[in-house]
Scaffold this motif. Structure first.
Motif, PDB file in Angstrom:
ATOM      1  N   ALA A   1      47.318 136.967  85.753  1.00 38.49           N
ATOM      2  CA  ALA A   1      48.621 136.325  85.957  1.00 38.49           C
ATOM      3  C   ALA A   1      49.546 136.554  84.767  1.00 38.49           C
ATOM      4  CB  ALA A   1      48.431 134.826  86.184  1.00 38.49           C
ATOM      5  N   ASP A   2      50.824 136.660  85.067  1.00 34.79           N
ATOM      6  CA  ASP A   2      51.860 136.836  84.049  1.00 34.79           C
ATOM      7  C   ASP A   2      52.349 135.451  83.643  1.00 34.79           C
ATOM      8  OD1 ASP A   2      53.834 137.683  82.391  1.00 34.79           O
ATOM      9  OD2 ASP A   2      54.903 138.890  83.872  1.00 34.79           O
ATOM     10  N   THR A   3      51.742 134.898  82.615  1.00 35.70           N
ATOM     11  CA  THR A   3      52.045 133.546  82.158  1.00 35.70           C
ATOM     12  C   THR A   3      53.043 133.515  81.002  1.00 35.70           C
ATOM     13  OG1 THR A   3      50.154 133.637  80.648  1.00 35.70           O
ATOM     14  CG2 THR A   3      49.749 132.729  82.842  1.00 35.70           C
ATOM     15  N   ALA A   4      53.523 134.664  80.589  1.00 34.45           N
ATOM     16  CA  ALA A   4      54.283 134.753  79.341  1.00 34.45           C
ATOM     17  C   ALA A   4      55.602 133.978  79.379  1.00 34.45           C
ATOM     18  CB  ALA A   4      54.545 136.213  78.985  1.00 34.45           C
ATOM     19  N   LEU A   5      56.309 133.994  80.490  1.00 36.43           N
ATOM     20  CA  LEU A   5      57.596 133.299  80.544  1.00 36.43           C
ATOM     21  C   LEU A   5      57.426 131.801  80.311  1.00 36.43           C
ATOM     22  CD1 LEU A   5      59.393 135.132  83.488  1.00 36.43           C
ATOM     23  CD2 LEU A   5      60.106 135.110  81.088  1.00 36.43           C
ATOM     24  N   ASP A   6      56.406 131.210  80.925  1.00 38.32           N
ATOM     25  CA  ASP A   6      56.188 129.772  80.751  1.00 38.32           C
ATOM     26  C   ASP A   6      55.697 129.442  79.346  1.00 38.32           C
ATOM     27  OD1 ASP A   6      57.016 128.938  83.298  1.00 38.32           O
ATOM     28  OD2 ASP A   6      55.079 129.452  84.166  1.00 38.32           O
ATOM     29  N   MET A   7      54.855 130.300  78.784  1.00 37.85           N
ATOM     30  CA  MET A   7      54.381 130.073  77.415  1.00 37.85           C
ATOM     31  C   MET A   7      55.544 130.192  76.425  1.00 37.85           C
ATOM     32  SD  MET A   7      50.894 129.655  77.194  1.00 37.85           S
ATOM     33  CE  MET A   7      50.048 130.636  75.951  1.00 37.85           C
ATOM     34  N   ALA A   8      56.378 131.212  76.606  1.00 42.41           N
ATOM     35  CA  ALA A   8      57.523 131.398  75.716  1.00 42.41           C
ATOM     36  C   ALA A   8      58.515 130.244  75.849  1.00 42.41           C
ATOM     37  CB  ALA A   8      58.203 132.728  76.023  1.00 42.41           C
ATOM     38  N   ALA A   9      58.719 129.769  77.069  1.00 43.51           N
ATOM     39  CA  ALA A   9      59.644 128.652  77.271  1.00 43.51           C
ATOM     40  C   ALA A   9      59.150 127.402  76.551  1.00 43.51           C
ATOM     41  CB  ALA A   9      59.807 128.381  78.761  1.00 43.51           C
TER      42      ALA A   9
END
Length: 236
Positions: free
Chosen positions: A22-30
């Motif tokens: 899964a591409d979780t990067a946007l939520d982690m960065a937010a």
């Protein structure tokens, strides 16, 4: 050097979570940028955060606040980051393009698939539920399910046991060196997810994986190329 496991019938595929399945990067960065704003700091550009996501909350705090924080301050920021992230951990997170088809194809072939991650269970369970995968995955092993975590092979061996499969019939796909180290130590085939969170300072070619995949669909071709056919009983 890649492991010297003989080709066999692949019966199970285990995935790392962040940067692989899964591409979780946007939520982690937010979550990190909200924490920075709370501390009177400007948001970081997404490109400065993305490639560090696979290394978890510790890496996020180091990227956002530096390496020289007092231990108590570091832990307080890390806990606050986890609070923020857990409240919105599936706002933007999706499977990587093509991964949905991969999972459906594995299921249609009778190949078990599961998830082995260092992410703690209080985050993985609701995230996997939000992605609609809870009932489909053969196993979900989080980073706090056992005393050991990757690169130790224990969680991978536990996952194979939950799937009722010999480790040698499984492959493990991940985007960090610890994933490949753990998979090799567990006696599994190991594959690098090059679409994951791999920064420019890392050298995946030195990790000793069996192969590197460019996109999720390549997994199906790899299984076809590296599996021996299952013997069928003779009718004679």
């Amino acid at each position: 050097m890649p492991s010297q496991i003989n080709p066999t019938h692949i019966r199970g595929v285990l995935f790392d979570l962040d940067g692989t399945l899964a591409d979780t990067a946007l939520d982690m960065a937010a979550a990190l940028n909200r924490l920075r704003v709370e501390n009177a700091l400007p948001p970081l550009p997404f490109t400065a955060v993305r490639d560090h996501v696979s290394h978890g909350s510790t890496a996020m705090i180091r990227i956002g606040f530096g390496d020289n924080l007092p231990k108590a301050r570091f832990e307080a920021l890390r806990r606050r980051f986890l609070d923020i992230y857990s409240a919105a951990l599936a706002a933007e997170t999706v499977l990587f393009p093509g991964m949905g088809n991969v999972l459906e194809t594995l299921e249609s072939r009778g190949i078990a698939w599961g998830i082995v991650t260092n992410k703690p269970g209080f985050l993985t369970r609701p995230l996997i539920a939000a992605l609609g995968l809870t009932e489909r995955s053969a196993c979900l092993v989080s980073g706090d399910d056992l005393p050991q975590r990757k690169p130790h092979p224990a969680t991978l061996l536990h996952a194979a046991q939950l799937c009722d499969l010999p480790p040698s019939t499984c492959c493990y796909l991940g985007d960090a060196e610890r994933d490949i180290t753990a998979g090799k130590s567990a006696g599994m085939h190991t594959l690098i997810a090059s679409w994951g969170y791999i920064d420019a300072e890392q050298r995946p070619d030195t990790w000793g994986a069996d192969d590197t995949l460019t996109r999720p669909d390549d997994l199906l071709a790899w299984i076809d190329a590296n599996s021996l056919p299952v013997a069928t009983p003779s009718l004679a």
